[in-house]
Design a protein around this motif. Structure first.
Motif, PDB file in Angstrom:
ATOM      1  N   VAL A  25      55.027  59.069  92.591  1.00 28.51           N
ATOM      2  CA  VAL A  25      54.630  58.420  91.195  1.00 28.51           C
ATOM      3  C   VAL A  25      53.408  59.466  90.603  1.00 28.51           C
ATOM      4  O   VAL A  25      53.444  59.782  89.536  1.00 28.51           O
ATOM      5  N   SER A  26      52.482  59.649  91.586  1.00 25.15           N
ATOM      6  CA  SER A  26      51.229  60.477  91.145  1.00 25.15           C
ATOM      7  C   SER A  26      51.734  61.910  90.402  1.00 25.15           C
ATOM      8  O   SER A  26      51.741  62.317  89.471  1.00 25.15           O
ATOM      9  N   PHE A  27      52.719  62.375  91.170  1.00 22.26           N
ATOM     10  CA  PHE A  27      53.413  63.665  90.804  1.00 22.26           C
ATOM     11  C   PHE A  27      54.029  63.495  89.512  1.00 22.26           C
ATOM     12  O   PHE A  27      53.928  64.485  88.677  1.00 22.26           O
ATOM     13  N   TYR A  28      54.777  62.477  89.620  1.00 23.21           N
ATOM     14  CA  TYR A  28      55.718  62.335  88.295  1.00 23.21           C
ATOM     15  C   TYR A  28      54.707  62.295  86.913  1.00 23.21           C
ATOM     16  O   TYR A  28      55.003  62.700  86.114  1.00 23.21           O
ATOM     17  N   SER A  29      53.680  61.512  87.167  1.00 26.15           N
ATOM     18  CA  SER A  29      53.006  61.241  85.921  1.00 26.15           C
ATOM     19  C   SER A  29      51.951  62.140  85.716  1.00 26.15           C
ATOM     20  O   SER A  29      51.547  62.776  84.728  1.00 26.15           O
TER      21      SER A  29
ATOM     22  N   MET B 157      51.738  63.746  82.272  1.00 25.94           N
ATOM     23  CA  MET B 157      50.326  63.624  81.562  1.00 25.94           C
ATOM     24  C   MET B 157      49.913  65.084  81.385  1.00 25.94           C
ATOM     25  O   MET B 157      49.357  65.413  80.222  1.00 25.94           O
ATOM     26  N   SER B 158      50.450  66.152  81.955  1.00 23.00           N
ATOM     27  CA  SER B 158      50.076  67.709  81.657  1.00 23.00           C
ATOM     28  C   SER B 158      50.514  67.896  80.253  1.00 23.00           C
ATOM     29  O   SER B 158      49.708  68.389  79.297  1.00 23.00           O
ATOM     30  N   ASP B 159      51.733  67.380  79.696  1.00 22.84           N
ATOM     31  CA  ASP B 159      52.261  67.457  78.490  1.00 22.84           C
ATOM     32  C   ASP B 159      51.278  66.911  77.653  1.00 22.84           C
ATOM     33  O   ASP B 159      51.103  67.522  76.454  1.00 22.84           O
ATOM     34  N   TYR B 160      51.137  65.536  77.821  1.00 28.99           N
ATOM     35  CA  TYR B 160      50.068  64.981  76.918  1.00 28.99           C
ATOM     36  C   TYR B 160      48.874  65.403  76.655  1.00 28.99           C
ATOM     37  O   TYR B 160      48.432  65.508  75.638  1.00 28.99           O
ATOM     38  N   PHE B 161      48.124  65.959  77.971  1.00 29.53           N
ATOM     39  CA  PHE B 161      47.040  66.568  77.711  1.00 29.53           C
ATOM     40  C   PHE B 161      47.081  67.654  76.777  1.00 29.53           C
ATOM     41  O   PHE B 161      46.127  67.988  76.180  1.00 29.53           O
ATOM     42  N   GLY B 162      48.088  68.693  76.994  1.00 29.35           N
ATOM     43  CA  GLY B 162      48.254  69.735  76.444  1.00 29.35           C
ATOM     44  C   GLY B 162      48.238  69.467  74.686  1.00 29.35           C
ATOM     45  O   GLY B 162      47.568  70.069  73.972  1.00 29.35           O
ATOM     46  N   GLN B 163      49.151  68.161  74.361  1.00 26.42           N
ATOM     47  CA  GLN B 163      49.168  67.606  73.143  1.00 26.42           C
ATOM     48  C   GLN B 163      47.772  67.362  72.674  1.00 26.42           C
ATOM     49  O   GLN B 163      47.304  67.621  71.639  1.00 26.42           O
ATOM     50  N   THR B 164      46.882  66.674  73.634  1.00 26.44           N
ATOM     51  CA  THR B 164      45.592  66.004  72.936  1.00 26.44           C
ATOM     52  C   THR B 164      44.967  67.384  72.726  1.00 26.44           C
ATOM     53  O   THR B 164      44.250  67.080  71.584  1.00 26.44           O
ATOM     54  N   GLN B 165      44.769  68.490  73.434  1.00 33.94           N
ATOM     55  CA  GLN B 165      43.914  69.310  73.098  1.00 33.94           C
ATOM     56  C   GLN B 165      44.251  70.094  71.762  1.00 33.94           C
ATOM     57  O   GLN B 165      43.324  70.488  70.939  1.00 33.94           O
ATOM     58  N   GLN B 166      45.857  70.116  71.499  1.00 32.61           N
ATOM     59  CA  GLN B 166      46.086  70.763  70.237  1.00 32.61           C
ATOM     60  C   GLN B 166      45.728  69.622  68.968  1.00 32.61           C
ATOM     61  O   GLN B 166      45.081  70.330  68.110  1.00 32.61           O
TER      62      GLN B 166
ATOM     63  N   THR C   8      46.632  59.882  72.800  1.00 29.73           N
ATOM     64  CA  THR C   8      45.776  59.091  73.957  1.00 29.73           C
ATOM     65  C   THR C   8      46.328  57.700  74.242  1.00 29.73           C
ATOM     66  O   THR C   8      46.106  57.348  75.321  1.00 29.73           O
ATOM     67  N   ALA C   9      47.065  56.931  73.271  1.00 31.28           N
ATOM     68  CA  ALA C   9      47.626  55.639  73.925  1.00 31.28           C
ATOM     69  C   ALA C   9      48.473  56.136  74.884  1.00 31.28           C
ATOM     70  O   ALA C   9      48.399  55.227  75.967  1.00 31.28           O
ATOM     71  N   LYS C  10      49.580  56.930  74.631  1.00 31.93           N
ATOM     72  CA  LYS C  10      50.532  57.475  75.494  1.00 31.93           C
ATOM     73  C   LYS C  10      49.975  57.638  76.797  1.00 31.93           C
ATOM     74  O   LYS C  10      50.339  57.143  77.992  1.00 31.93           O
TER      75      LYS C  10
ATOM     76  N   ALA D 247      43.336  63.961  86.578  1.00 33.17           N
ATOM     77  CA  ALA D 247      42.114  64.824  85.935  1.00 33.17           C
ATOM     78  C   ALA D 247      42.163  66.303  86.082  1.00 33.17           C
ATOM     79  O   ALA D 247      42.099  67.036  84.812  1.00 33.17           O
ATOM     80  N   ALA D 248      42.766  66.752  87.124  1.00 31.91           N
ATOM     81  CA  ALA D 248      42.785  68.340  87.472  1.00 31.91           C
ATOM     82  C   ALA D 248      43.938  68.814  86.214  1.00 31.91           C
ATOM     83  O   ALA D 248      43.956  69.962  85.826  1.00 31.91           O
ATOM     84  N   SER D 249      44.787  67.901  86.054  1.00 32.23           N
ATOM     85  CA  SER D 249      46.039  68.412  85.004  1.00 32.23           C
ATOM     86  C   SER D 249      45.415  68.634  83.812  1.00 32.23           C
ATOM     87  O   SER D 249      45.815  69.442  83.029  1.00 32.23           O
ATOM     88  N   ARG D 250      44.412  67.767  83.341  1.00 30.31           N
ATOM     89  CA  ARG D 250      43.977  67.905  81.937  1.00 30.31           C
ATOM     90  C   ARG D 250      43.100  69.071  82.032  1.00 30.31           C
ATOM     91  O   ARG D 250      43.085  69.965  81.032  1.00 30.31           O
ATOM     92  N   ALA D 251      42.393  69.383  83.191  1.00 29.34           N
ATOM     93  CA  ALA D 251      41.413  70.419  83.169  1.00 29.34           C
ATOM     94  C   ALA D 251      41.997  71.764  83.338  1.00 29.34           C
ATOM     95  O   ALA D 251      41.705  72.975  82.756  1.00 29.34           O
TER      96      ALA D 251
END
Lengths: 155, 572
Positions: free
Chosen positions: B168-172, B176-185, B228-230, B294-298
């Motif tokens: 589950v952690s790996f899947y998210s 999440m990596s995708d979402y975090f990428g979008q967030t920074q953009q 952010t909601a996602k 958290a590391a995925s965002r970083a």
């Protein structure tokens, strides 16, 4: 102290329209908590039922009466309670995530609206970097803090 | 994450202290329950000596735990802060090394977000890393071994639970990596709109553009909100899913014990401790999972930082000593196309200017005047042809030599917030009061500077908004001449000055900078009428080269411009 009061007012302004969400969250969290509190008693019950079973089974005279039926039933209830906990927790966290994201969004646009009403003088006396940091860094911090706070208050 | 390693290494000592203290903390955490068990037994037995002795040990252990925790937090913060500060400084100096075109490629607000928000993400993960990095595996391994010892038969329940939680952690993590990428953009987009709004606030106000601006901002802001909601929804799934998995594992474990209770009655007593180890494992895995997310965002942020770091400036300067060159300028068949443009802006330009001459450049808007000036200052390199300053190809000149030789005054005069003297000292670090006065006299700026209460130490506000357009241009010219350059480019730099002031500036330039080659780009012919040589530009080409009288006599384009202006402004 008055800073705290102002901060309170600020959050209240943006969060009050989510009262229904907060109410739902409170109810759901209530159910979830109840499940978590009750569940361990069933765990204890299951263990003691197992002990009784073992005692009956060990004694040749009562071995015929020994049954795992009530033990199984208790285990199912235990499991049911945790499924209830997980479901309510899921919905509650989902609502809180929504509130945090959307209220921060409203704050961001609200701040931009406010900036549009400011006089040019304001922009001349405040550094651009400072104003920009409010949109990105400061709102990000508010979001993180709210995320933490709401979760800790409710969950 | 590779970007990070050399930076962490610089804080090796602090990092070691953070790790050692976290090990002490874990030791204290794991040991406490065992000591507590001994104390409890002693209480039951009424063994006062042991209670006292072990009690002291227990308190000591708790104190060690607290101290270790505090030390860990302090040193983790040291490392995190140090890494972030160094990384930000390096990123900043990298951006300073960029050519103008490189900055335009990334866009200014994009680079600002990378230097602020992205660096913050990295700082947070370094901090979290040093607080958790050894705590999680130690707690996990400790609890895992103890659980296995307690009920070796049920190893597969443990493994099964771990696989699900990690799955589950790996899947998210991936999602999440995708979402975090979008967030920074999206943060970048928000920043771009807000920045544009700030820069153009006067235009916004005077054209009542506020509603449109709010619309534009709402759009980018809503995108950020949705992402952010996602992310929030994904997080909402994680906790309940982890706990449910753990409790299903507990139920299975008890069920199996129940089925085998007649053959292995001893397991009944071990159930409670097995469950508590199971929960400890779960907590370790959950913490690990969250750290991973958290590391995925970083990681996204590090990637964005790494991208800037890995960009080689598209323009390189030769290393070497500061070689003084003269003020000759030579263009030899120079052509230039802006990156991304199809048609060249400058086509086959050739001309020479002798040191100390004044050269004027005229031509219609878009004819390539400013581009030509930018090439002398080497803001861009030409596609073909050679530009020489003082007889040396400017590509062979060290940056310092070029900057000291060529001073470029733009029409849009940018002063930095601070003081007047600070702006002047950016060009000439050791500028004295007399030198500043000399330069301000040439630019006709001294009359208003000296009327200010703090004169040269007067503040310059954000966007130099406390000065009028004409004053800004005069300050800008002051900055241009303060280092007494060999070549001075005035790119429509007197456009906001009245005719009288402009004339005074020109006279002062003639008198005080007699040996300086002056390149004057002007809309008005009156500004360049006295030039030794005038280049007439039309659609990227030089169509005329001579002095005013020659051009008036035989150049059609020049005649046209002159005639129009004469009719309108009464040029004599």
């Amino acid at each position: 102290m008055s800073d705290l009061k102002n901060a309170g007012k600020y959050y209240w302004h943006y969060l009050k329209k989510y009262w229904f969400g907060f109410l739902m969250t409170s109810i759901l969290i209530g159910i979830s908590t109840a499940c978590i509190v009750i569940a361990p008693t069933y765990l204890g019950k299951a263990v003691s039922e197992l002990t009784t079973y073992l005692q009956q089974w060990t004694d040749a005279a009562t071995r015929g009466n020994a049954s795992l039926g009530s033990f199984h039933k208790t285990l199912w209830i235990y499991l049911g309670l945790y499924i209830g906990d997980a479901t309510t927790l899921l919905i509650a966290s989902w609502i809180l995530a929504r509130i945090t994201a959307f209220s921060t969004g409203t704050m961001r646009v609200g701040m931009f609206r406010k900036m549009q009403r400011m006089q040019v003088k304001y922009f001349d006396s405040h550094s651009d970097g400072d104003i920009l940091a409010r949109y990105t860094s400061d709102l990000d911090n508010i979001f993180n803090a709210m995320n933490q706070a709401l979760i800790e208050i409710f969950l | 994450m590779k970007v990070l390693i050399p930076y962490v290494k610089r804080y090796r000592k602090d990092a070691y202290i953070a790790i050692i203290s976290v090990i002490a903390l874990v030791f204290a955490t794991l040991w406490q329950p065992r000591l507590l068990q001994v104390v409890m037994n002693a209480i039951l037995k009424g063994d006062k000596a042991t209670i006292f002795q072990q009690g002291i040990l227990l308190i000591g252990l708790a104190i060690i735990g607290i101290i270790a925790g505090v030390i860990n937090t302090i040193y983790s913060a040291h490392v995190a802060l140090g890494v972030a500060t160094d990384l930000r400084a390096d990123l900043y100096s990298k951006v300073q090394s960029f050519a103008y075109a490189d900055v335009e490629k990334f866009s200014a607000s994009n680079l600002v977000v990378r230097m602020t928000n992205d660096i913050n993400q990295v700082q947070q993960i370094v901090m979290a890393g040093f607080q958790q990095i050894s705590r999680i595996p130690l707690l996990f391994i400790g609890a895992f071994i103890l659980a296995m010892v307690t009920m070796p038969q049920q190893w597969w329940v443990l493994i099964g639970m771990m696989i699900i939680v990690l799955g589950v952690s790996f899947y998210s993590y991936k999602k999440m990596s995708d979402y975090f990428g979008q967030t920074q953009q999206n943060i970048e987009d928000v920043n771009t709109v807000a920045r544009e709004n700030l820069m153009g606030i006067r235009v916004v106000k005077s054209f009542v553009q506020e509603p449109n601006e709010i619309d534009k901002f709402s759009k980018v802001s809503d995108k950020l909100t949705k992402v952010t909601a996602k992310i929030g929804y994904n997080f909402a799934i994680l906790m309940p899913a982890f706990f449910l998995t753990a409790n299903i594992a507990v139920a299975i474990a008890i069920y199996i014990v129940g089925q085998n209770v007649t053959t292995h009655p001893a397991y009944l007593a071990a159930i409670t401790s097995f469950i508590s180890y199971l929960m400890q494992i779960l907590f370790a895995v959950i913490n690990g999972g969250f750290l991973m997310i958290a590391a995925s965002r970083a990681n996204i942020s590090l990637g964005r930082i790494g991208e800037v770091m890995a960009t080689t400036p598209s323009m390189n300067y030769v290393q070497g000593d500061d070689t003084p060159v003269s003020g000759n300028i030579e263009f030899d068949h120079v052509s230039f196309t802006y990156p991304g443009d199809e048609k060249p802006t400058l086509k086959d330009i050739s001309f020479t200017v002798k040191a100390g001459e004044m050269i004027g450049i005229v031509g219609a808007t878009g004819s390539g005047k400013t581009t030509l000036a930018q090439l002398i200052a080497r803001l861009y390199d030409p596609d073909s042809g050679v530009i020489k300053v003082g007889g040396v190809d400017i590509k062979q000149l060290p940056e310092k030599s070029l900057r000291e030789t060529v001073a470029y005054v733009l029409q849009r005069s940018t002063m930095f917030s601070g003081t007047i003297s600070a702006n002047l000292r950016q060009v000439k670090e050791d500028a004295t009061a007399t030198q500043m006065q000399w330069a301000a006299n040439i630019a006709q700026a001294s009359e208003f500077i000296e009327r200010l209460p703090q004169t040269y130490d007067a503040p310059v506000e954000e966007r130099s908004s406390n000065f009028s357009g004409g004053q800004k241009q005069r300050l800008s010219i002051t900055r241009g001449v303060i280092a007494n350059p060999k070549i001075l480019i005035l790119d429509d730099a007197t456009s906001a000055l009245d005719a009288k002031s402009e004339k005074l500036v020109q006279e002062a330039l003639d008198k005080d900078l007699r040996h300086t080659t002056t390149v004057v780009i002007a809309e008005k012919i009156s500004s360049i009428i006295r030039a030794d040589k005038i280049l007439v530009m039309d659609d990227g080409r030089v169509v005329g080269n001579g002095n005013h009288h020659q051009l008036v006599a035989d150049n059609a384009v020049y005649q046209e411009i002159y005639k129009t202006q004469k009719a309108r402004e009464g040029v004599k």
